[in-house]
Design a protein around this motif. Structure first.
Motif, PDB file in Angstrom:
ATOM      1  N   UNK A  20       9.156 -77.793 123.283  1.00 39.56           N
ATOM      2  CA  UNK A  20      10.159 -76.979 123.949  1.00 39.56           C
ATOM      3  C   UNK A  20      10.234 -75.566 123.366  1.00 39.56           C
ATOM      4  N   UNK A  21       9.182 -75.154 122.694  1.00 37.89           N
ATOM      5  CA  UNK A  21       9.174 -73.850 122.042  1.00 37.89           C
ATOM      6  C   UNK A  21       8.043 -72.992 122.583  1.00 37.89           C
ATOM      7  N   UNK A  22       8.348 -71.714 122.831  1.00 39.94           N
ATOM      8  CA  UNK A  22       7.334 -70.765 123.296  1.00 39.94           C
ATOM      9  C   UNK A  22       7.401 -69.507 122.436  1.00 39.94           C
ATOM     10  N   UNK A  43      10.606 -65.972 119.589  1.00 41.77           N
ATOM     11  CA  UNK A  43      10.380 -67.399 119.746  1.00 41.77           C
ATOM     12  C   UNK A  43      11.503 -67.970 120.604  1.00 41.77           C
ATOM     13  N   UNK A  44      11.131 -68.605 121.709  1.00 44.36           N
ATOM     14  CA  UNK A  44      12.091 -69.183 122.639  1.00 44.36           C
ATOM     15  C   UNK A  44      12.228 -70.674 122.329  1.00 44.36           C
ATOM     16  N   UNK A  45      13.383 -71.056 121.781  1.00 43.79           N
ATOM     17  CA  UNK A  45      13.609 -72.437 121.344  1.00 43.79           C
ATOM     18  C   UNK A  45      14.661 -73.075 122.254  1.00 43.79           C
ATOM     19  N   UNK A  46      14.257 -74.070 123.036  1.00 45.68           N
ATOM     20  CA  UNK A  46      15.188 -74.742 123.941  1.00 45.68           C
ATOM     21  C   UNK A  46      16.266 -75.475 123.154  1.00 45.68           C
ATOM     22  N   UNK A  47      17.486 -75.441 123.672  1.00 48.61           N
ATOM     23  CA  UNK A  47      18.607 -76.159 123.059  1.00 48.61           C
ATOM     24  C   UNK A  47      18.826 -77.440 123.853  1.00 48.61           C
ATOM     25  N   UNK A  48      18.266 -78.527 123.359  1.00 45.28           N
ATOM     26  CA  UNK A  48      18.378 -79.812 124.044  1.00 45.28           C
ATOM     27  C   UNK A  48      17.794 -79.743 125.440  1.00 45.28           C
ATOM     28  N   UNK A  54      17.645 -70.533 122.191  1.00 47.76           N
ATOM     29  CA  UNK A  54      17.847 -69.565 121.110  1.00 47.76           C
ATOM     30  C   UNK A  54      16.563 -68.759 120.970  1.00 47.76           C
ATOM     31  N   UNK A  55      16.689 -67.416 120.941  1.00 44.47           N
ATOM     32  CA  UNK A  55      15.512 -66.550 120.978  1.00 44.47           C
ATOM     33  C   UNK A  55      15.562 -65.541 119.828  1.00 44.47           C
ATOM     34  N   UNK A  56      15.193 -65.949 118.608  1.00 43.80           N
ATOM     35  CA  UNK A  56      15.084 -64.973 117.514  1.00 43.80           C
ATOM     36  C   UNK A  56      13.780 -64.192 117.641  1.00 43.80           C
ATOM     37  N   UNK A  57      13.756 -62.986 117.100  1.00 44.64           N
ATOM     38  CA  UNK A  57      12.562 -62.161 117.212  1.00 44.64           C
ATOM     39  C   UNK A  57      12.350 -61.283 115.994  1.00 44.64           C
TER      40      UNK A  57
END
Length: 213
Positions: A20-22, A43-48, A54-57
């Protein structure tokens, strides 16, 4: 600074294995007070199983600034003292959340992004020009405390934007930044022009062009 880069690499490596991460690689033309650029990744991290992620960069950005400073003469008139061109390099860490809207075909995904950012000034040069001749008279370190505008190395504020993910891989979008920390100290000048006022905080906007893995 090496610790920051190491932390970012470890963060990406530790979560990239998730289904679930891109990872998005982005290059972006942007405008602060003048045209500039930035490049980096988030980084695009799906929440459930929700529509949020959540997209930290981590981005390098070049901020180009230009403004004039005036002082009031004994007669009460405003006199232009000098013109300044700033070129500053920043490391920016946006910590955003995204609301994801998918079409049924999933060929187009829309993301609405919002969240805080923190930025660290790496290096910069301020060129001072004579307003009469236009020639450079002096070049100084932008972040020098003894410099002309004493720019802060720390910036923080709000980042908002929208991304369109086309065919699951191509990223096209736009973003805007509003800083909450005054970047320059103009208190030692009697009068400053309207061109200097927006530079006291970070106001930026640009386009996102990239590829998603």
């Amino acid at each position: 600074m090496k610790k920051i880069y190491l932390f970012a690499i470890l963060m990406v490596a530790s979560i990239a294995a998730s289904a679930q991460t891109h990872v998005n690689i982005i290059a972006a033309p942007q405008v602060n007070t003048r045209f500039s650029v930035r490049a980096g990744a988030d980084v695009d991290i799906s929440i459930g199983h929700s529509k949020f992620s959540f997209v930290p960069g981590l981005y390098w950005s070049l901020r180009n600034g230009g403004y004039t400073l005036d002082e009031r003469t004994e007669g009460g008139e405003s006199q232009r003292v000098f013109e300044i061109d700033d070129k500053t390099h920043w490391l920016t860490l946006p910590l955003r959340f995204a609301f994801n809207i998918k079409k049924e075909s999933e060929k187009l995904q829309t993301q609405i992004l919002f969240g805080p950012y923190v930025a660290f000034g790496l290096a910069g040069t301020s060129s001072i020009k004579d307003p009469q001749t236009g020639k450079e008279t002096k070049s100084v370190d932008t972040f020098d405390k003894e410099g002309y505008n004493n720019i802060s190395r720390i910036d923080a504020g709000l980042n908002v934007g929208v991304n369109f993910i086309i065919k699951k891989h191509f990223v096209v979008g736009a973003f805007g930044e509003l800083g909450f920390i005054p970047m320059s100290d103009f208190s030692h000048y009697t009068v400053w022009t309207i061109f200097a006022t927006p530079f006291s905080i970070n106001l930026g906007a640009g386009l996102n062009l990239g590829y998603r893995f």
